[in-house]
Scaffold this motif. Structure first.
Motif, PDB file in Angstrom:
ATOM      1  N   TYR A 119       0.828  -1.201   0.000  1.00  0.00           N
ATOM      2  CA  TYR A 119       0.000   0.000   0.000  1.00  0.00           C
ATOM      3  C   TYR A 119       0.867   1.258   0.000  1.00  0.00           C
ATOM      4  O   TYR A 119       0.606   2.224  -0.728  1.00  0.00           O
ATOM      5  N   ALA A 120       1.908   1.238   0.842  1.00  0.00           N
ATOM      6  CA  ALA A 120       2.769   2.413   0.938  1.00  0.00           C
ATOM      7  C   ALA A 120       3.473   2.689  -0.384  1.00  0.00           C
ATOM      8  O   ALA A 120       3.550   3.843  -0.841  1.00  0.00           O
ATOM      9  N   GLU A 121       3.976   1.641  -1.020  1.00  0.00           N
ATOM     10  CA  GLU A 121       4.661   1.812  -2.302  1.00  0.00           C
ATOM     11  C   GLU A 121       3.711   2.376  -3.348  1.00  0.00           C
ATOM     12  O   GLU A 121       4.072   3.265  -4.131  1.00  0.00           O
ATOM     13  N   ALA A 122       2.498   1.844  -3.378  1.00  0.00           N
ATOM     14  CA  ALA A 122       1.519   2.323  -4.350  1.00  0.00           C
ATOM     15  C   ALA A 122       1.175   3.791  -4.111  1.00  0.00           C
ATOM     16  O   ALA A 122       0.833   4.523  -5.053  1.00  0.00           O
ATOM     17  N   ALA A 123       1.288   4.235  -2.855  1.00  0.00           N
ATOM     18  CA  ALA A 123       0.963   5.625  -2.524  1.00  0.00           C
ATOM     19  C   ALA A 123       2.183   6.525  -2.573  1.00  0.00           C
ATOM     20  O   ALA A 123       2.098   7.718  -2.260  1.00  0.00           O
ATOM     21  N   GLY A 124       3.346   5.969  -2.949  1.00  0.00           N
ATOM     22  CA  GLY A 124       4.554   6.769  -3.039  1.00  0.00           C
ATOM     23  C   GLY A 124       5.135   7.119  -1.692  1.00  0.00           C
ATOM     24  O   GLY A 124       5.759   8.175  -1.530  1.00  0.00           O
ATOM     25  N   ALA A 125       4.932   6.248  -0.711  1.00  0.00           N
ATOM     26  CA  ALA A 125       5.454   6.497   0.636  1.00  0.00           C
ATOM     27  C   ALA A 125       6.265   5.291   1.089  1.00  0.00           C
ATOM     28  O   ALA A 125       6.350   4.275   0.391  1.00  0.00           O
ATOM     29  N   GLN A 126       6.852   5.413   2.268  1.00  0.00           N
ATOM     30  CA  GLN A 126       7.598   4.314   2.875  1.00  0.00           C
ATOM     31  C   GLN A 126       7.038   4.035   4.262  1.00  0.00           C
ATOM     32  O   GLN A 126       6.511   4.945   4.928  1.00  0.00           O
ATOM     33  N   LEU A 127       7.161   2.778   4.686  1.00  0.00           N
ATOM     34  CA  LEU A 127       6.686   2.423   6.019  1.00  0.00           C
ATOM     35  C   LEU A 127       7.613   2.985   7.079  1.00  0.00           C
ATOM     36  O   LEU A 127       8.844   2.899   6.973  1.00  0.00           O
ATOM     37  N   GLY A 128       7.000   3.538   8.121  1.00  0.00           N
ATOM     38  CA  GLY A 128       7.751   3.964   9.290  1.00  0.00           C
ATOM     39  C   GLY A 128       7.643   2.916  10.387  1.00  0.00           C
ATOM     40  O   GLY A 128       7.294   1.758  10.121  1.00  0.00           O
ATOM     41  N   PRO A 129       7.912   3.284  11.631  1.00  0.00           N
ATOM     42  CA  PRO A 129       7.849   2.331  12.740  1.00  0.00           C
ATOM     43  C   PRO A 129       6.425   1.827  12.994  1.00  0.00           C
ATOM     44  O   PRO A 129       5.440   2.473  12.636  1.00  0.00           O
ATOM     45  N   VAL A 130       6.359   0.673  13.628  1.00  0.00           N
ATOM     46  CA  VAL A 130       5.064   0.137  14.068  1.00  0.00           C
ATOM     47  C   VAL A 130       4.559   0.976  15.231  1.00  0.00           C
ATOM     48  O   VAL A 130       5.295   1.250  16.180  1.00  0.00           O
ATOM     49  N   VAL A 131       3.303   1.407  15.142  1.00  0.00           N
ATOM     50  CA  VAL A 131       2.736   2.240  16.204  1.00  0.00           C
ATOM     51  C   VAL A 131       1.580   1.550  16.926  1.00  0.00           C
ATOM     52  O   VAL A 131       1.121   2.033  17.958  1.00  0.00           O
ATOM     53  N   HIS A 132       1.130   0.396  16.379  1.00  0.00           N
ATOM     54  CA  HIS A 132      -0.019  -0.252  17.016  1.00  0.00           C
ATOM     55  C   HIS A 132      -0.071  -1.717  16.594  1.00  0.00           C
ATOM     56  O   HIS A 132       0.145  -2.037  15.422  1.00  0.00           O
ATOM     57  N   ILE A 133      -0.318  -2.599  17.551  1.00  0.00           N
ATOM     58  CA  ILE A 133      -0.523  -4.026  17.270  1.00  0.00           C
ATOM     59  C   ILE A 133      -1.734  -4.492  18.069  1.00  0.00           C
ATOM     60  O   ILE A 133      -1.816  -4.268  19.281  1.00  0.00           O
ATOM     61  N   LYS A 134      -2.667  -5.140  17.382  1.00  0.00           N
ATOM     62  CA  LYS A 134      -3.867  -5.657  18.048  1.00  0.00           C
ATOM     63  C   LYS A 134      -4.096  -7.104  17.637  1.00  0.00           C
ATOM     64  O   LYS A 134      -4.210  -7.403  16.445  1.00  0.00           O
ATOM     65  N   ASP A 135      -4.158  -7.986  18.612  1.00  0.00           N
ATOM     66  CA  ASP A 135      -4.423  -9.395  18.336  1.00  0.00           C
ATOM     67  C   ASP A 135      -5.868  -9.572  17.881  1.00  0.00           C
ATOM     68  O   ASP A 135      -6.775  -8.868  18.348  1.00  0.00           O
ATOM     69  N   VAL A 136      -6.083 -10.508  16.973  1.00  0.00           N
ATOM     70  CA  VAL A 136      -7.422 -10.824  16.478  1.00  0.00           C
ATOM     71  C   VAL A 136      -7.755 -12.247  16.891  1.00  0.00           C
ATOM     72  O   VAL A 136      -6.911 -13.146  16.795  1.00  0.00           O
ATOM     73  N   ASP A 137      -8.964 -12.462  17.385  1.00  0.00           N
ATOM     74  CA  ASP A 137      -9.404 -13.780  17.825  1.00  0.00           C
ATOM     75  C   ASP A 137      -9.155 -14.806  16.726  1.00  0.00           C
ATOM     76  O   ASP A 137      -9.618 -14.649  15.595  1.00  0.00           O
ATOM     77  N   ALA A 138      -8.432 -15.873  17.077  1.00  0.00           N
ATOM     78  CA  ALA A 138      -8.077 -16.883  16.077  1.00  0.00           C
ATOM     79  C   ALA A 138      -9.304 -17.532  15.448  1.00  0.00           C
ATOM     80  O   ALA A 138      -9.257 -17.968  14.299  1.00  0.00           O
ATOM     81  N   GLU A 139     -10.420 -17.611  16.185  1.00  0.00           N
ATOM     82  CA  GLU A 139     -11.625 -18.231  15.633  1.00  0.00           C
ATOM     83  C   GLU A 139     -12.141 -17.458  14.424  1.00  0.00           C
ATOM     84  O   GLU A 139     -12.785 -18.021  13.548  1.00  0.00           O
ATOM     85  N   GLN A 140     -11.858 -16.149  14.375  1.00  0.00           N
ATOM     86  CA  GLN A 140     -12.339 -15.341  13.260  1.00  0.00           C
ATOM     87  C   GLN A 140     -11.542 -15.588  11.978  1.00  0.00           C
ATOM     88  O   GLN A 140     -11.977 -15.231  10.893  1.00  0.00           O
ATOM     89  N   VAL A 141     -10.353 -16.178  12.110  1.00  0.00           N
ATOM     90  CA  VAL A 141      -9.514 -16.399  10.930  1.00  0.00           C
ATOM     91  C   VAL A 141      -9.202 -17.877  10.738  1.00  0.00           C
ATOM     92  O   VAL A 141      -8.277 -18.237  10.036  1.00  0.00           O
TER      93      VAL A 141
END
Length: 214
Positions: free
Chosen positions: A154-176
């Motif tokens: 997504y970042a490449e397509a938008a002409g940007a670069q990824l910066g640091p991770v600012v957020h991580i949220k676990d997702v219930d394994a049953e949903q995936v």
């Protein structure tokens, strides 16, 4: 979606990543129950207790230790039939079991013998793996990698670069649970037996990255 919709507080990119790890099952859980109906509550309990003892003896004969058998439910209720008038049938006592079998080769024989010993309800057979914690850790690591790859695209397509991770949220394994990662294969089931070809352990995560440039 409204074409005028905008992000109130833009801060970067947030993506979902998921992955699955397959493993051969090495554990089965049998969910069975025995129900007995008698005219008196004490008689119903006694009949059910007798059936429970028979089932435990059968399991010991298959080298299943008592610690691998748990009683998940013990219930007593009155039974009635309904027609032109309500008729009392007696008291039904039900004892439910969860039986863990580490030897899958004995599954069919154990299930048949348990039913013949008096288990008149079979509520299902669940296959699992004992190393699920380790497999889940592998799936979570792979899910983060998948999220990063998607965010970079997504970042490449938008002409940007990824910066640091600012957020991580676990997702219930049953949903995936049904997610199949890139390069996954369907595999084959067991041939000529009741054992599935694999157990799938899944994980999902939402990861937010800041953006540089663009």
């Amino acid at each position: 979606m409204n074409g005028n919709q905008s992000i109130d507080a833009p801060w970067g990119v947030s993506v979902f990543g998921a992955a699955s790890v397959d493993a051969a099952p090495d554990l089965a859980r049998l969910r069975v129950a025995i129900s007995q109906t008698r005219n008196k509550p004490g008689e119903a309990f006694a009949a059910t207790r007798s059936g429970v003892n028979r089932i435990r003896e059968v399991l010991r004969g298959h080298q299943v230790p008592d610690t691998a058998v748990s009683t998940s439910r013990l219930n007593l209720h009155s039974q009635w039939t309904y027609g032109s008038e309500r008729t009392f049938q007696g008291y039904e006592c039900t004892a439910s079991f969860v039986i863990e079998l580490p030897d899958l080769d004995t599954l069919e024989a154990v299930l048949i013998d348990v039913v013949e010993a008096g288990a008149n309800e079979v509520n299902g057979v669940e296959f699992d793996v004992r190393a699920k914690k380790e497999l889940r850790a592998r799936a979570r690591s792979a899910a983060v990698v998948a999220a990063r790859e998607k965010a970079a695209l997504y970042a490449e397509a938008a002409g940007a670069q990824l910066g640091p991770v600012v957020h991580i949220k676990d997702v219930d394994a049953e949903q995936v649970q049904n997610y199949r990662g890139h390069g996954g294969n369907d595999g084959d089931g067991g041939e000529g037996d009741l054992t599935p070809g694999r157990v799938t352990v899944s994980a999902g995560v939402m990861v937010g990255f800041s953006l540089i440039g663009g």
